[in-house]
Design a protein around this motif. Sequence first.
Motif, PDB file in Angstrom:
ATOM      1  N   HIS A  53       0.788  -1.224   0.000  1.00  0.00           N
ATOM      2  CA  HIS A  53       0.000   0.000   0.000  1.00  0.00           C
ATOM      3  C   HIS A  53       0.825   1.281   0.000  1.00  0.00           C
ATOM      4  CE1 HIS A  53      -3.310  -2.701   0.807  1.00  0.00           C
ATOM      5  NE2 HIS A  53      -2.710  -3.135   1.898  1.00  0.00           N
ATOM      6  N   LEU A  54       2.133   1.198   0.123  1.00  0.00           N
ATOM      7  CA  LEU A  54       2.942   2.418   0.137  1.00  0.00           C
ATOM      8  C   LEU A  54       4.326   2.170  -0.414  1.00  0.00           C
ATOM      9  CD1 LEU A  54       5.259   2.532   2.639  1.00  0.00           C
ATOM     10  CD2 LEU A  54       3.202   2.633   4.032  1.00  0.00           C
ATOM     11  N   SER A  55       4.936   3.239  -0.881  1.00  0.00           N
ATOM     12  CA  SER A  55       6.327   3.220  -1.335  1.00  0.00           C
ATOM     13  C   SER A  55       6.945   4.546  -0.928  1.00  0.00           C
ATOM     14  CB  SER A  55       6.407   3.023  -2.849  1.00  0.00           C
ATOM     15  OG  SER A  55       7.759   3.045  -3.277  1.00  0.00           O
ATOM     16  N   SER A  56       8.025   4.488  -0.156  1.00  0.00           N
ATOM     17  CA  SER A  56       8.604   5.720   0.364  1.00  0.00           C
ATOM     18  C   SER A  56      10.076   5.501   0.685  1.00  0.00           C
ATOM     19  CB  SER A  56       7.848   6.172   1.628  1.00  0.00           C
ATOM     20  OG  SER A  56       8.337   7.408   2.101  1.00  0.00           O
ATOM     21  N   ILE A  57      10.775   6.602   0.942  1.00  0.00           N
ATOM     22  CA  ILE A  57      12.171   6.559   1.359  1.00  0.00           C
ATOM     23  C   ILE A  57      12.259   7.122   2.777  1.00  0.00           C
ATOM     24  CG2 ILE A  57      14.501   7.449   0.943  1.00  0.00           C
ATOM     25  CD1 ILE A  57      13.833   7.488  -2.028  1.00  0.00           C
ATOM     26  N   ILE A  58      12.913   6.403   3.658  1.00  0.00           N
ATOM     27  CA  ILE A  58      13.117   6.891   5.022  1.00  0.00           C
ATOM     28  C   ILE A  58      14.594   7.206   5.221  1.00  0.00           C
ATOM     29  CG2 ILE A  58      11.097   5.853   6.109  1.00  0.00           C
ATOM     30  CD1 ILE A  58      12.792   3.481   6.954  1.00  0.00           C
ATOM     31  N   HIS A  59      14.827   8.338   5.857  1.00  0.00           N
ATOM     32  CA  HIS A  59      16.183   8.822   6.088  1.00  0.00           C
ATOM     33  C   HIS A  59      16.553   8.663   7.560  1.00  0.00           C
ATOM     34  CE1 HIS A  59      16.105  10.490   2.020  1.00  0.00           C
ATOM     35  NE2 HIS A  59      14.891  10.938   2.300  1.00  0.00           N
ATOM     36  N   VAL A  60      17.742   9.131   7.919  1.00  0.00           N
ATOM     37  CA  VAL A  60      18.257   8.959   9.268  1.00  0.00           C
ATOM     38  C   VAL A  60      17.268   9.496  10.301  1.00  0.00           C
ATOM     39  CG1 VAL A  60      19.568  11.137   9.218  1.00  0.00           C
ATOM     40  CG2 VAL A  60      20.290   9.284  10.742  1.00  0.00           C
ATOM     41  N   HIS A  61      17.012   8.726  11.340  1.00  0.00           N
ATOM     42  CA  HIS A  61      16.113   9.017  12.452  1.00  0.00           C
ATOM     43  C   HIS A  61      14.643   9.071  12.025  1.00  0.00           C
ATOM     44  CE1 HIS A  61      19.749  11.046  14.662  1.00  0.00           C
ATOM     45  NE2 HIS A  61      19.914   9.744  14.422  1.00  0.00           N
ATOM     46  N   GLU A  62      14.319   8.399  10.931  1.00  0.00           N
ATOM     47  CA  GLU A  62      12.937   8.203  10.511  1.00  0.00           C
ATOM     48  C   GLU A  62      12.662   6.697  10.542  1.00  0.00           C
ATOM     49  OE1 GLU A  62      12.755  12.027   7.436  1.00  0.00           O
ATOM     50  OE2 GLU A  62      12.630   9.996   6.638  1.00  0.00           O
ATOM     51  N   LEU A  63      11.380   6.331  10.530  1.00  0.00           N
ATOM     52  CA  LEU A  63      11.084   4.905  10.647  1.00  0.00           C
ATOM     53  C   LEU A  63       9.897   4.481   9.797  1.00  0.00           C
ATOM     54  CD1 LEU A  63       8.374   4.234  12.610  1.00  0.00           C
ATOM     55  CD2 LEU A  63       9.920   5.098  14.363  1.00  0.00           C
ATOM     56  N   ALA A  64       9.866   3.190   9.549  1.00  0.00           N
ATOM     57  CA  ALA A  64       8.719   2.553   8.906  1.00  0.00           C
ATOM     58  C   ALA A  64       8.116   1.583   9.912  1.00  0.00           C
ATOM     59  CB  ALA A  64       9.147   1.812   7.647  1.00  0.00           C
ATOM     60  N   LEU A  65       6.825   1.691  10.082  1.00  0.00           N
ATOM     61  CA  LEU A  65       6.084   0.772  10.950  1.00  0.00           C
ATOM     62  C   LEU A  65       5.374  -0.209  10.026  1.00  0.00           C
ATOM     63  CD1 LEU A  65       5.407   0.449  14.006  1.00  0.00           C
ATOM     64  CD2 LEU A  65       3.347   1.775  13.564  1.00  0.00           C
ATOM     65  N   ILE A  66       5.737  -1.476  10.094  1.00  0.00           N
ATOM     66  CA  ILE A  66       5.183  -2.481   9.188  1.00  0.00           C
ATOM     67  C   ILE A  66       4.193  -3.362   9.946  1.00  0.00           C
ATOM     68  CG2 ILE A  66       5.684  -4.331   7.560  1.00  0.00           C
ATOM     69  CD1 ILE A  66       6.880  -1.646   6.758  1.00  0.00           C
ATOM     70  N   ALA A  67       2.948  -3.353   9.492  1.00  0.00           N
ATOM     71  CA  ALA A  67       1.901  -4.116  10.167  1.00  0.00           C
ATOM     72  C   ALA A  67       2.112  -5.620   9.968  1.00  0.00           C
ATOM     73  CB  ALA A  67       0.536  -3.706   9.613  1.00  0.00           C
ATOM     74  N   PRO A  68       1.628  -6.424  10.909  1.00  0.00           N
ATOM     75  CA  PRO A  68       1.738  -7.879  10.768  1.00  0.00           C
ATOM     76  C   PRO A  68       1.116  -8.360   9.454  1.00  0.00           C
ATOM     77  CG  PRO A  68       1.002  -7.307  12.973  1.00  0.00           C
ATOM     78  CD  PRO A  68       0.980  -6.033  12.179  1.00  0.00           C
ATOM     79  N   TYR A  69       1.786  -9.319   8.816  1.00  0.00           N
ATOM     80  CA  TYR A  69       1.342  -9.973   7.592  1.00  0.00           C
ATOM     81  C   TYR A  69       1.399  -9.089   6.348  1.00  0.00           C
ATOM     82  CZ  TYR A  69      -0.416 -13.145  11.157  1.00  0.00           C
ATOM     83  OH  TYR A  69      -0.507 -13.967  12.258  1.00  0.00           O
TER      84      TYR A  69
END
Length: 350
Positions: A53-69
Motif C-alpha cells: 500500500h505504500l512506497s517511500s524513502i526513510i532517512h536517518v532518524h525516521e522509521l517505517a512501521l510495518i503491520a503484521p502480515y
Amino acid sequence: MQNMNYYYDFSGQKFEYPISLSINQFDRHVFSRQSSLEISYVLKGSYEVTTEHLSSIIHVHELALIAPYDIHMIKPLQQDSIILTVHLDFSYLPHYMVGDVSHSFTSIICNQKQNKVILEKIQQQLGILFLQIIKGTNNLYELNQVLTSLIYIASHNQKFALEELPLSSKNHENYMKAILFIDQNYQQDIHLEDIAQNLSFSISYASRLFKRYTGVNFVRYLAMVRIRHSLEALLAGKDSIEEIAFACGMNSAKAYSQAFKELYGITPSFYRKQFQNNLKYNKDQQVQSMQLDKKQIELIQHLIVDQLVYQDENMMITKQNDEITYVIKEVSNKQIHQENNQMVIKSNNC
C-alpha cells in the motif's frame, strides 16, 4: 550480505519473549512477510520501503512501521546505511493483549512531516529499551512496559473494547488442541493429516483452523515452531546444522536452511557466526549478554538520553546528575508561580 562492523542482536525469541532487536547493514532485495509487528528505524543513510500500500524513502532518524502480515521490502540506498529493526512477535502473546491484529495495525512512515508524534513516542520507548540493554538489567517487568507501550503507540490509539474479543468457541478450542499437538510432536515427521486423524478433524477443517488463527498455513507454522525451538542449539554452536535440523524435526539441513532464511532473511550458519562474533566473555570464560560497543552506542545515543524522566508532545523532563531540566514546547498563555516551594506551570494547551 551484511557488514559485521555494526551488527548487534537482542533476541527475545530464544526465551520465547516477544521482543527481538537488531542493528545491521543488511542488503536484502526480497519481499518478506511475518506475523510480527516490525519497526525499522534508520540510524545512518536511507532506505527504500515498499509494501502493498505504500512506497517511500526513510532517512536517518525516521522509521517505517510495518503491520503484521504485510508483504514488504526494505532495501538500503547507500552502501554504508545502518538500520535498527525491532520485531514484536504477537504469536507469543495472548490474543487479549493485541486484539484483532489484522485490523489494529497499519503500515505507515513516521518522520517530521507525517506521524511525528508517533515517531517521537517510539523513539522514547526505544531509548528506554536501549538504556536497559546498556545497563545490563533486562528487567522483565520493564521490558513488558516497553512492549505494551509500543503496541499501544503502533495501534494509533485505536479503540478495541474488551467485549469485542471473540468469545471462547469450539473452533478456538480445537485450534489450541492442534497447537498443543504440534508443540509435543514437532520433532517427529508430522503432517496435517496426523493432526486431523489424532484430533478427529477433517483435513480441510484442520487447514482452515491454522489459516484463521495464525494467518499462515500448517507447513509454514510447523517450520516456525521448529526453527524457534532450534535457536538455543544453533547459538550454542556445538552441533552441526544437519544435526540441529534433524533434532528439530526437519528432514535435511537444506530444508532447515531454507525455512530459516524465509523466517530471518539469512542462513542459520551466518546467523550463528554473527552471534558468536559478538559474544562477550567474563574472566571465567562464561558467556555474558551481548553488549553494545562504542560505535553502536554512538548511533543510538540520541535515543538513550539516560536521564529522560518524562516526554510527550508538549514537555520533556530530563535529569543529569542532580540537575533537572524541564523543556516545554510551544506553550502559550503560561502562568508560572510558586506554591509551597513548588513551581507550578499552568497552560491552556498542555
